[in-house]
Enzyme design. Structure first.
Site, mmCIF file in Angstrom:
data_model
loop_
_atom_site.group_PDB
_atom_site.id
_atom_site.type_symbol
_atom_site.label_atom_id
_atom_site.label_comp_id
_atom_site.label_asym_id
_atom_site.label_seq_id
_atom_site.Cartn_x
_atom_site.Cartn_y
_atom_site.Cartn_z
ATOM 1 C CE LYS A 28 -17.104 -6.762 3.532
ATOM 2 N NZ LYS A 28 -16.389 -8.000 3.910
ATOM 3 C CG MET B 211 22.667 11.994 3.674
ATOM 4 S SD MET B 211 23.917 13.098 2.964
ATOM 5 C CE MET B 211 23.032 13.747 1.541
ATOM 6 C CD GLU C 297 -1.654 -2.399 1.683
ATOM 7 O OE1 GLU C 297 -0.462 -2.609 1.995
ATOM 8 O OE2 GLU C 297 -2.547 -3.268 1.825
ATOM 9 C CG PHE D 91 -9.592 -9.556 11.153
ATOM 10 C CD1 PHE D 91 -8.336 -9.942 11.596
ATOM 11 C CD2 PHE D 91 -9.862 -9.600 9.794
ATOM 12 C CE1 PHE D 91 -7.366 -10.365 10.702
ATOM 13 C CE2 PHE D 91 -8.898 -10.015 8.891
ATOM 14 C CZ PHE D 91 -7.638 -10.402 9.347
ATOM 15 C CD GLN D 92 -7.290 -7.204 7.403
ATOM 16 O OE1 GLN D 92 -8.208 -6.978 6.634
ATOM 17 N NE2 GLN D 92 -6.128 -7.700 7.002
#
Lengths: 587, 177
Positions: free
Chosen positions: A161, A489, A49, A111-112
């Site tokens: 959802k 760097m 993502e 969940f999630q």
């Protein structure tokens, strides 16, 4: 027309003119992915993502249109937080759609589930949690409006959802009711008049052009203002290409790794005309010692930037292009009165030219490196040479994308930028891993242009998997890895400020096998170890237009980025390339 | 005259979920200190008014206002100077009292115009509404009797009648409705 929330969301995106979105599906966003099958919008399936977010940014960078990303709830949403923060720091308009657990499950540690509107409050311009499918068209319209107007930035729309599954009666809002959102645009005439007087009185003026010039499509106006007044221009990291590097008034990049002339011109200036720039710490160095003799005209579309770091004599809250055009209109009549005679800045321009001659960007040739005591080592490539060869071997309108670190600074220094929106990098947040996905988004937005990513080996390892996306979607980006086997760097800071105690910066040039990795991801992989191979390898890459190409350039790990203003130091204490140090003492 | 350390901002916001969190999180991430904060819907249910007393030693007031004004749900920000505003605050205090001192506390409350709203065997709860300075005075005096618990609401304010309608420092001069 009755639609589900999901259908309404996709139709809203279509109505907004979205042509492409970058995403990755999951449980909570599943209802939205179903109508995507039938949509006119192209969906590009990212492998992570964060990649989807940077692709949306790259797309927005080069097109000026909002990039769109769509991901699921929980980890999908948290994975895109870095992209949101990156876009927030660099004022990039992106619209991120996240799935959310069903309304009834919110707050139950489902969940999630992640409180993504809470998490992203500080890294978005605004965000919305949709609680009713009937709100979707209005919220999508508001989201695009907020992302693209005023100071552009990222927004997030979180869609539970069950809301995606609810039925609603389709509509499209005629107007938006946002009483608290009033982006400014036009400058105050009285302030323009004050600014014009300061410009006429100045004898050592510098235009300090920032990313706002590019975002406001202000490059033509900037060139006109510079030419009308004869005032030289520095282009910040976010504004490279706002004035062509080949323009005689362009001094190049200021700041921590800016060139001597750009840095010192600002230090010695009696007037800074800041256009869409924000006095970032990487530009100012120690603020109390920054441009001590300068009066300041500060144009920014974000009122909160005016006076945040440096109090201006004239602060103008306006779109950079409109303010620049207003300044031109105010100053043009003064050519008649002779107040803008070209010789009025003669002494100043003479001084700048002398600095440019004495302190050009410099690096040792491989032969010089060996002669200076580094013998016994393999003659490694100079990263600056690779970038210069790349520039010389690519079309004028090539889009250059970079990650973050030494390679980014060399790219900004040694590339010749000739057009706005042709340079894509992570300036404010400094997000390693930005370049590969951002390059993919840029190529999707500008399929007609050649897109090269200059990346470091450390950066490449963070997001390289998106080359699978590029291969699968036939997005032929080209990646030049400046592989010095180090987090370069960080190594440079340890070299300069930690007594060469190199703590956890070695990466190995051969692990991973970059050529093999590239090939496994469907790209052409090439390895280049000598100066003679650089040009031919780039030519070969330029010929390939059906898949991505990755070139593993083995570069000299001892190379440092010069000039450098040490962190927290005054810009007067600029450290130039060792070959010029004696000249600095003499000047 | 010393510059006042605290400034009262009257912030009109859209009455939507999460707006207070946006304001509070902005103050937290920018390092601004809130001295007190009071929030409630206005007579127009679409809007709420947040009265924030800002500790301006933490950062310049104009920067606080400019950042606050960037929040999409913030409609209008007014700075109310004490001389041009009517400020009020509410204080509840529970004081421990034995039989001897009960009458003293009730009398003291009467002097300040406070009212006794709860009476226990060994304690009284007193309520005082008024100007914040009056609440400060009352709090100082009552402290000697032994405070069990004390709660102040934070101040709210409106512009004084006859004075200008506050200084609208950002946003609309009036909300269209």
């Amino acid at each position: 027309m009755q639609l589900t929330g999901a259908q309404a969301l996709v139709k809203s995106l279509e109505t907004q003119g979205v042509e492409v979105m970058f995403g990755l599906p999951g449980g909570a966003i599943l209802p939205v992915y179903d109508p995507i099958i039938d949509s006119s919008i192209r969906h590009i399936l990212a492998r992570h993502e964060q990649g989807a977010g940077h692709m949306a940014e790259g797309y927005a960078h080069v097109t000026g249109r909002p990039g769109v990303a769509i991901v699921t709830s929980g980890p999908g949403a948290t994975n895109i937080v870095t992209s949101l923060c990156d876009a927030y720091m660099d004022s990039i308009p992106i619209v991120v759609i996240t799935g959310q657990v069903a309304t009834a499950a919110i707050g139950t540690d489902a969940f999630q589930e992640a409180d993504i509107t809470g998490i992203t409050m500080g890294v978005t311009k605004h965000n919305w949690l949709v609680t009713n499918a009937a709100d979707i068209p209005r919220i999508v319209a508001e989201a695009f409006h907020v992302a693209t107007t005023g100071r552009p930035g990222p927004v997030l729309v979180d869609v539970p959802k069950d809301v995606s599954l609810q039925m609603m009666e389709w509509y499209w809002p005629d107007s938006l009711d946002m009483p608290g959102y009033r982006p400014p645009s036009k400058p105050e005439p009285a302030l323009i008049a004050d600014a014009a007087e300061l410009i006429l009185a100045a004898r050592r003026p510098v235009i300090y052009a920032g990313g706002g010039v590019i975002k406001s499509s202000g490059s033509p106006a900037l060139a006109r203002l510079a030419e009308l007044t004869g005032i030289p221009v520095v282009t910040t990291l976010m504004a490279r290409g706002a004035l062509p590097d080949s323009h005689p008034l362009c001094l190049g990049m200021p700041g921590m790794h800016g060139n001597y002339t750009a840095v010192t011109a600002m230090q010695q200036a009696d007037l800074l005309i800041a256009l869409g720039s924000r006095f970032d710490d990487r530009v100012t160095g120690k603020v109390s010692a920054f441009a001590p003799h300068a009066k300041v005209i500060h144009v920014d579309i974000d009122k909160a930037e005016i006076g945040k770091v440096r109090r201006p004599e004239v602060g103008i809250v306006a779109d950079a292009r409109l303010a620049t055009e207003a300044l031109i209109s105010a100053l043009e009549p003064r050519t008649v009165t002779g107040e803008l005679r070209s010789d009025r800045l003669e002494d100043w321009m003479g001084q700048l030219r002398r600095w440019q001659e004495r302190f050009p960007l410099a690096y040792d040739s491989p032969a010089e490196s060996e002669a200076s005591g580094a013998s016994g080592r393999l003659p490694l490539l100079k990263p600056q040479f690779v970038i210069e060869t790349l520039r010389a071997s690519t079309p004028d309108d090539t889009i250059l994308v970079s990650g973050v670190g030494q390679h980014q600074m060399w790219a900004s220094q040694h590339w010749r930028f000739e057009h706005p929106n042709s340079w894509v990098n992570s300036g404010g947040l400094g997000t390693m891993g930005f370049s590969v996905p951002a390059a993919i988004g840029a190529k999707v937005g500008r399929p007609d242009a050649m897109v090269w990513a200059v990346d470091g080996d450390g950066c490449f390892q963070m997001t390289a998997q998106e080359l699978v996306t590029a291969s699968a979607e036939r997005i032929p980006v080209k990646v030049a890895i400046l592989n010095n086997a180090y987090l370069g760097m960080v190594r440079q800071w340890q070299h300069m400020f930690y007594e060469e105690r190199y703590s956890e910066v070695y990466l190995s040039a051969d692990l991973p096998d970059y050529v093999g990795w590239a090939e496994s991801m469907g790209c052409v992989g090439l390895k280049v170890e000598t100066p003679e191979e650089v040009g031919p390898a780039i030519e070969k890459a330029n010929q390939i237009d059906d898949r991505p190409v990755v070139i593993d350039f083995r570069t000299d790990s001892m190379e440092q980025v010069y000039p450098m203003v040490p962190a927290g130091a005054s810009n007067d204490d600029i450290v130039v390339h060792p070959s010029q140090a004696s000249r600095l003492a003499a000047s | 005259m010393n510059k006042p350390r605290h400034h009262l901002l009257s912030v009109l916001v859209e009455n939507k979920a999460g707006v207070l969190a946006r304001v509070a999180s902005l103050f937290a991430r920018r390092g601004y200190n809130i001295f007190s904060l009071a929030v409630a819907p206005t007579d127009d249910a679409r809007f709420s008014r947040i009265s924030i007393v800002v500790d301006v030693e933490s950062s310049p007031l104009e920067q606080v206002i400019a950042q606050l004004d960037k929040l999409i749900n913030v409609v209008q920000i007014s700075e109310l100077h004490p001389a041009e505003a009517r400020e009020a605050e509410l204080l509840l205090v529970t004081v421990s009292v034995d039989a001897d001192r009960r009458a003293q506390v009730i009398q003291l409350a009467g002097v300040f115009g406070a009212s006794v709203i709860d009476v226990g065997i060994d304690a009284l709860t007193v309520m005082l509404a008024g100007q914040p300075t009056a609440l400060d005075d009352f709090e100082n005096v009552i402290a000697s009797y032994g405070i069990v618990e004390l709660q102040r609401t934070g101040r709210v304010a409106l512009p004084r009648l006859g004075a200008s309608r506050g200084t609208s420092v950002a946003g609309l001069s009036a909300v269209a409705n």
